[in-house]
Design a protein around this motif. Sequence first.
Motif, short mmCIF file in Angstrom:
data_model
loop_
_atom_site.label_atom_id
_atom_site.label_comp_id
_atom_site.label_asym_id
_atom_site.label_seq_id
_atom_site.Cartn_x
_atom_site.Cartn_y
_atom_site.Cartn_z
N LYS A 36 4.69 36.56 45.72
CA LYS A 36 4.48 38.03 46.08
C LYS A 36 5.41 38.15 47.34
O LYS A 36 6.31 39.01 47.18
CB LYS A 36 3.10 38.35 46.22
CG LYS A 36 2.97 39.69 46.30
CD LYS A 36 1.45 40.12 46.83
CE LYS A 36 0.45 39.93 45.52
NZ LYS A 36 -0.85 40.40 46.12
N MET A 37 5.49 37.16 48.30
CA MET A 37 6.13 37.35 49.47
C MET A 37 7.66 37.12 49.02
O MET A 37 8.47 37.89 49.68
CB MET A 37 5.69 36.29 50.42
CG MET A 37 4.31 36.54 51.19
SD MET A 37 3.74 35.06 52.01
CE MET A 37 4.75 35.07 53.30
N ARG A 47 8.84 40.28 47.32
CA ARG A 47 8.93 41.55 48.32
C ARG A 47 10.14 41.61 49.39
O ARG A 47 10.66 42.23 49.80
CB ARG A 47 7.73 41.66 48.90
CG ARG A 47 6.61 42.28 48.25
CD ARG A 47 5.17 42.79 48.73
NE ARG A 47 4.33 42.98 47.80
CZ ARG A 47 2.99 43.33 48.29
NH1 ARG A 47 2.53 43.04 49.31
NH2 ARG A 47 2.17 43.45 47.11
N ASN A 48 10.34 40.14 49.73
CA ASN A 48 11.48 39.78 50.39
C ASN A 48 12.66 40.50 50.04
O ASN A 48 13.58 40.72 50.53
CB ASN A 48 11.62 38.28 50.77
CG ASN A 48 10.85 38.01 52.08
OD1 ASN A 48 10.79 38.76 53.07
ND2 ASN A 48 10.28 36.81 52.20
N ARG A 69 13.14 44.04 50.10
CA ARG A 69 13.12 44.37 51.55
C ARG A 69 14.43 44.51 52.14
O ARG A 69 14.86 45.37 52.71
CB ARG A 69 12.49 43.34 52.29
CG ARG A 69 12.13 43.57 53.65
CD ARG A 69 11.60 42.35 54.30
NE ARG A 69 11.45 41.88 55.73
CZ ARG A 69 11.36 40.72 56.20
NH1 ARG A 69 11.09 39.71 55.40
NH2 ARG A 69 11.30 40.64 57.60
#
Lengths: 980, 228
Positions: A30-31, A34-35, A38
């Motif tokens: 997920k990170m 999302r990066n 971003r």
Amino acid sequence: MTDIILPIVLVGIIILVVIIFGVTNRIIFKMATRNIKRRRANVAIVVAGLLVGTAIISSSLVVGDTMRYIFEKDVYDRLDLIDEVVASHSPQGYAYFNYSHYTILNNGLSAQDKIDGISPIIMETVPVLNQNTSMPESRVNIIGFDPDIDRDFGLFIDVNGTSFDGSNLYSNYTIMNQRCAEELEAEVGNEVVIYYTTYIFNPQDPMKPTMIHMNTTLKILHIVKNEGKANYQSGMNLFVALDAAQTMFNKNDQINMIKISNEGGVEEGVIYTDTVKKDVEDIIQQQELNLEVYTVKQDGLEDAEKFSEMISEIFSIMGIFSIIAGVLLIVNIFVMLAEERKSEMGIARAIGMKRRHLVQMFLFEGLIYAVIAAFIGAFVGLGIAYLLILAFGTIFGGGGGIEIPFHFELSSIIMAFCIGLTITFITVFLASWIVSKLNIVRAIRNIPEPSITKATSRHIILGVFLTIIGVIMTHIGVSDLSAINFMTGPCLLLLGAAMLVMRIISPRLPFSIAGIGIIIWILQPFELVSDMTGGMEMFIMSGVMLVTGAIIVVMFNSDLVLRILTKIFGRRKSTVPILKTALSYPMKKKFRTGMTLAMFSLIIFTVAVISMITSMQTDYIEGAFEEQSGGYDIIAFTNQNTPLIDIRTIINNSANLTHAFTETSALSVAYTDVYVYGQDQNESVMYPIIGVDDEFIDQNDYTFYSIASEYDDHQEIWKAVKDNSSLVVIDGNAVTQQYGPHFGSVKLSVGDKIVVRNRTGQYSNKTVIGILDQSFFFMGIITTQEFLSEELGIQFPSMYLFDIAEERDVKSVSHELKKEFITYGMETTEIRDTIKEIMKQMTSIMTLMEAYLGLGLFVGIAGLGIITLRSVKERRQEIGVMRAIGFKKGMVAKSFLIEISFIALLGIAIGVILGISLSYHITNEFYPSGVSLSKFISLIPWAHILIITTFAYITTLLCTVSSALRASKIPPAEALRYVG
Amino acid sequence: MVEAKNVHKVYEIGSLRVDALQGIDLTIKKGEMISVMGPSGCGKTTLLNCLSGLDDLTKGIVKIEGVSLAEMSDNKKTEYRARRMGFIFQAYNLLPVLTAVENTELPLLLSGCNQKKARIKALKVLKLVGLEGREHHKPAELSGGEQQRVAIARSLVNDPAIVWADELTGNLDAETSQQIMALLCKLNKENKQTFVVVTHDVSIGEMADRVLKLRDGVIEKEYKPFHQ
């Protein structure tokens, strides 16, 4: 299809493993995703940078596909249903044998269900004249066939589309294909004359047969489409009844070829070739027939495969620079991403995230980039390949251009996708592994890593490893005469030693010495590798090593560079603060700057080298004429079926030609099996043997690429060839280039021995004492005419070299020659014009290659674009401080633009200087007579290089200027508040 | 809980040598809340980093729950941090791509906790620190005080034996600082968790059970604040 299974499996495993990690560590996945969201603006640049590598691979594979398609189609078109040919080879071509051999074979193979056709034919190439239009053609294939038997090889199709088997073909009638009809401007009902010479052998003196010149008139019964068997060898073909051909050529009850068609159609039959060949050979052996089986279709397809692979390889090898630049870009991108997220990574490690979690996070992110980039890149490559094929058509099509059918296999696109994705993924993995190693405290507080002043245990291990590899490669280089190992080994040795010495002293000195040492070693003026084997990989290795050396020197002496530049450009007080800030940042971020410089330098280096070689080629037309012409103006070949015994007498008796020549040389040509001494006999190739006369030996001005050391000059070489039939000279196609591809079928150096088969099947050794520069007009092992006559049974010359009198026009003499010797099937080539055309084509290819390599520039530009974007974000607070203490908006923008300019221009300068330096080396390798330094400098295409580098620089500025302007417009208070 | 003996930490920056810690001896009991105070550069944060295993010692021994940090591999230390420690930093250091609840549940997920259980626990802790209704906001959408509460929630979510807080109120106003510190004191009392708080703010530091005053890398003074 089997070729792509492994890459698909590999990519499948990669994706599967990453998905498993993603499922088991959803929060990390997920990170990562999302990066990506971003920094949406970055994604486009990152993907653009990453896709270049895949595009390069894809385009080279698709170019290979098109080439393979063209060559394979040519094989199928010219052989149609013929899969194998049974014949008896002689140095003059196919020898005649009794018709009964066909009967024996046909009976013996009757049970072989893999054969669906076997037909006896006579095939001769002769000059033909259309009596109705007076149009001549020197090389027409006369094919004598039996319509009843030959039906298995398909039918003729006339221009109206009607099929027929030719069974109504009576003596003195012929079926002509359209290609031949167009050349002869022939129509049905026209009469054509066939010229042919036959021999009557004298048993008392078999070496001196009596020649009888014959001609036969045939009436055209049908003109047929260039399809099926009518298109045999894609030649100009005349079909006659077999018995008529036997009478015509005075070969009663004889044939010179048996063609075999395997079960299946044009493309499918070849799968049975090995089985059929074995069965035919068994019968030949049992019946003691003097025949051989030629697997013509299989060999043709193999050659097509080999050649297309070679073309594909040239493009992919040349593209390696762009791929390397792409790899550097990936590393740079991930190092920057890691820097951007340094404190996040620190806190993540602090609260329990392991190093492998960080690696996984980058891998997830990297895989998403890689999949998008590889997918787009594979199709971008398809577009590039299309443009390349279009350009090939223009280059090789003369003035009007030719249409080359564009063809690609889906498997190539998949392959490119898989390779591109794998390269990107592996690079991402290594980059992630590097960036995931961090000091938690420094990361959380965003403190820069301390500079390394002493070798750590990792440096020692790497140093020892590089030193050992360096020693091994150098040893292999010397013992195996391998240029690539010999050149690379010492470079690695220097780098390894620098790492080890770093344990004792500051790294600056050892690495500076290593960098300079690498540059000197690669550019060394001594011809240490001239006797070694090398190829295109030498170009790649030289570029990589030179750029590595230069970047090491620059980065380890950055303060010196900074001081010099500040001194030069910092004369105006107002520019000092801008210059200082602009130049300090790239020198502070050494890894990032080094990587970007390397990317830029590598690409500019390759473009500089290619443009230098192009410039040399353009200028070298006179040199090429000297090397390739041998002092002659026209080269001519006559048909071996209509030999000329005494050309000089005919010329002297011709009103138009009698004073046209200052020199005339007559040479004999034979084809026989040849292999390099020490190699397996199975590796033998059919190579021309050229027998030269005394006039040639006395008069030719051919220059030599190399001569054996025991001979002082060319005269001694030719005298030795004349006096000793075991000493030979070979054409320039045998030369192995240190920096380029090898297109010849044999690779030889002076002193090598070659083994030549004579007409009785016995082999004799010949020593190469000289290699000619000449490679454009003929290939061949040059020996005396006596050898050809005694060992190969070639009595008469068929190749002529003419030096035209100054007052005569080469073109008109060439025309006169063709006219005078039309019945001998003479074909002439005007040497100077042909050289010009070849050089023009070579220059066009180099320009094309330059454009192809220029694709890498996008990698460099994308790299700088990313750096600028990142720099603006990274320094937001500092920009605030700068603005607060008095930097105007314009000064901030200037500071960024100077920084970008510094990296781009330094990269360009390194690339250009190294490129030109290596070009000097390569030029001397290509042209052994060499060029003086002053001449070389005068040849540097400054304007061309300036245009390319200016384009690169301006494009870079355009891509980065918006970031710089955005930085300058940030309000100071907002910038100071920024926390990342 | 924590036992430190003769702890030294030296930084070498080029030819410059900085003795950040010079022989610290310290014992922290279970359930104790201590604060480390002192002027800038005295070694407060370095001490916290060394005691928590975020940074390596130059010399000395640190034992946590009887186990020497030096004997643990990097992975073991990481696992130990994930299971038994919590961290709060001045700059909050939340992961900007994750929401408040995702930031909070991260240590649980890293130590292998079931996703569902981790979410329930994270929501419970966020409620405890007063962030009910703000769970699905990303850090950029929260105020400084709220972000620090998320950081506290993240440090507490795995029921750590010890929580390390480095200048946790450094970026907050006085009122919010007091609220945050009161929250820590409440949690300390209720959960019997050990807290080590580094601060230069006397009013915050003296809310602890015991105060250590550092100067030039040594413990200059140790005292129990007046409220005790």
